[in-house]
Design a protein around this motif. Structure first.
Motif, PDB file in Angstrom:
ATOM      1  N   LYS A 189      40.905  45.153  35.234  1.00 13.44           N
ATOM      2  CA  LYS A 189      40.973  45.125  33.769  1.00 13.44           C
ATOM      3  C   LYS A 189      40.046  44.043  33.214  1.00 13.44           C
ATOM      4  O   LYS A 189      39.324  44.271  32.237  1.00 13.44           O
ATOM      5  N   MET A 190      40.052  42.852  33.834  1.00  7.80           N
ATOM      6  CA  MET A 190      39.180  41.769  33.380  1.00  7.80           C
ATOM      7  C   MET A 190      37.713  42.161  33.508  1.00  7.80           C
ATOM      8  O   MET A 190      36.903  41.905  32.610  1.00  7.80           O
ATOM      9  N   PHE A 191      37.368  42.817  34.632  1.00  6.54           N
ATOM     10  CA  PHE A 191      35.971  43.206  34.854  1.00  6.54           C
ATOM     11  C   PHE A 191      35.525  44.261  33.850  1.00  6.54           C
ATOM     12  O   PHE A 191      34.438  44.156  33.255  1.00  6.54           O
ATOM     13  N   LEU A 192      36.363  45.281  33.630  1.00  6.89           N
ATOM     14  CA  LEU A 192      35.981  46.353  32.706  1.00  6.89           C
ATOM     15  C   LEU A 192      35.954  45.852  31.258  1.00  6.89           C
ATOM     16  O   LEU A 192      35.137  46.327  30.452  1.00  6.89           O
ATOM     17  N   THR A 193      36.836  44.903  30.929  1.00  5.62           N
ATOM     18  CA  THR A 193      36.784  44.297  29.603  1.00  5.62           C
ATOM     19  C   THR A 193      35.447  43.590  29.397  1.00  5.62           C
ATOM     20  O   THR A 193      34.833  43.676  28.322  1.00  5.62           O
TER      21      THR A 193
END
Length: 505
Positions: free
Chosen positions: A388-392
């Motif tokens: 989630k952090m990476f895609l954000t």
């Protein structure tokens, strides 16, 4: 039927007796041959679906030597984790084995030398079993009531704090950081950590385990999501030093490149990530042919594919980094991920998701599960959070690749004109420029500033050219080596014919 009654096969008895003798005689070459080759061959022949005999069954053949029995147990549990599914009791016993073995190396003056390859795999397996236990504990829905009760009673077994403490204690007691700062690891690389055999006493275990523990700390911090801590653990080890001790142990070198590159990627230091992955992939291309019969060959190939996937992510996020890639790495990257790179240029999130999921480490949740809710499954929570952090991060910069392409075309452009090209308002463009500045501040991939034109009073963007110094040494060295090999093959028939005429053969 062959092992009913606890019978130990004769070949296993011979293996244990000779293995014990070589360790007593400090015969490094034979020890590693038996550890890396003979042990796996016997495992395939006798113990494909069963564990090796317990340490108590072989103790009488090795004079009941306590230290050797601990080393045997370390290999016993290594095989158990690789071929079978260990129970909770076996996981606890494995932890106790490592605690006893590490306690002896740390607190007693042991007189043995072990191969560096085994010492690295000892650290690597220690962390792997820690990961495995965290995953096992997180899947409460698969555990029986007895197993859940057992997990409640062993809160300190394979705890993250205990694992980190052992690794850090190896670093501290070996005083390896001071030695690396003193001469950059030159003396350690020259001796490979081994004590002069003529001395007859001394051990390489503590110092070398302290060295490899730095890479182990990198891995643990990485799977916990502490990327800054991981890079700090690697500070004393210079990955650009091609003569460091880690280069002598293939799996250690690959692991250091993989986890360091991943930490850089997650911290938005894309150029650094590209350089580390490039170096690791060049190393694998050079040595993989010599490990085709090694027990770790599959692991080498897997890490190579994962690094190419992570490299594709880094290049998509920082296209300028392509200039620092070696020719063969760039060619292989295009062959493997050309289509995905094209889609990532258009900011297609599913491709980022796919590559990240395939190539990321196995993250773990360090906290204890809620034992009052046995149907819970938190084994993938850590992975989902990192994804989630990476895609954000990707979503926040989905317009940045287009902006970067426009900035490459100019050395100076007015904000209003750039806003027209981007199809956005002036305020929105300034926000994008600030976002680009922030996202690339650590990598230095884009150098620009917003200024006011002295004559017109109009806001302009001044763009500087980021030049990457390319290293041509490896390129020419590889081609010179290929030329020598071709010339050698061409001259071989002539030499053979000449030798035959002179009666050579």
């Amino acid at each position: 039927e062959r092992f009913r009654g606890g019978e130990v096969p004769d070949l296993v008895k011979q293996f244990v007796v000779y293995f014990y003798r070589h360790i007593r005689e400090r015969n490094i070459y034979e020890i590693y041959s038996m550890f890396d080759s003979s042990f796996h061959k016997l495992s395939e022949r006798y113990f494909k679906t069963t564990p090796w005999p317990a340490a108590e069954a072989i103790a009488e053949y090795v004079d009941n030597d306590h230290v050797f029995c601990l080393l045997y147990k370390e290999m016993y549990f290594r095989h158990l984790y690789a071929k079978l599914t260990p129970s909770l009791d076996q996981r606890i016993q494995s932890w106790e084995t490592y605690c006893s073995l590490f306690g002896i190396i740390l607190n007693r003056n042991v007189n043995m030398q072990l191969p560096n390859g085994w010492l690295w795999q000892m650290i690597d397996e220690f962390i792997y079993q820690f990961q495995s236990f965290c995953q096992y504990r997180a899947k409460l829905y698969q555990r029986t009531p007895e197993e859940i009760e057992g997990l409640k009673q062993c809160g300190e077994v394979w705890s993250p704090l205990a694992v980190l403490n052992y690794l850090q204690t190896f670093v501290d007691k070996s005083d390896i950081v001071a030695e690396l700062k003193r001469d950059g690891g030159k003396a350690l690389a020259e001796t490979e950590g081994y004590v002069d055999a003529r001395n007859g006493r001394g051990s390489n275990c503590l110092k070398v385990l302290g060295y490899f523990a730095r890479v182990g700390l990198l891995r643990v911090h990485c799977i916990l999501g502490d990327y800054c801590g991981g890079l700090q653990a690697m500070e004393p080890l210079d990955l650009h030093n091609k003569t460091g001790l880690y280069t002598k142990v293939t799996l250690c070198h690959i692991s250091a490149s993989y986890y360091t590159g991943f930490c850089y990627l997650m911290m938005r230091r894309y150029l650094d990530a590209i350089k580390v992955f490039n170096q690791g992939l060049v190393f694998i291309a050079r040595i993989k042919q010599y490990h085709s019969r090694s027990s770790g060959y599959d692991q080498i190939l897997q890490k190579m594919e994962q690094m190419y996937a992570l490299l594709a992510l880094a290049v998509a996020l920082c296209p300028a980094g392509t200039k620092s890639l070696e020719e063969n790495v760039q060619t292989n990257l295009r062959e493997k991920h050309a289509e995905k790179l094209s889609k990532m240029t258009r900011s297609e999130l599913p491709v980022f998701d796919e590559l990240f999921t395939y190539a990321c480490p196995k993250f773990i949740t360090p906290s204890l599960p809620d034992y009052s809710n046995p149907s819970a499954n938190i084994s993938s929570e850590a992975y989902k959070l990192q994804l989630k952090m990476f895609l954000t991060e990707i979503q926040q910069q989905n317009q940045l690749p287009v902006l970067k392409q426009y900035l490459k075309l100019y050395t100076s452009i007015s904000v209003s004109k750039l806003a027209d090209l981007m199809g956005s308002g002036t305020e929105q463009l300034l926000t994008l420029l600030m976002c680009l500045k922030h996202k690339t501040s650590s990598s230095g991939a884009t150098d620009f500033m917003v200024d006011v034109d002295g004559e017109t009073g109009e806001e302009t963007v001044q763009i500087g050219d980021v030049k990457i110094q390319r290293n041509y040494l490896d390129y020419y060295s590889n081609h010179i080596s290929k030329l020598k090999s071709i010339c050698s093959e061409l001259n071989a028939p002539a030499r053979q014919q000449q030798s035959a005429k002179s009666g050579g053969w």
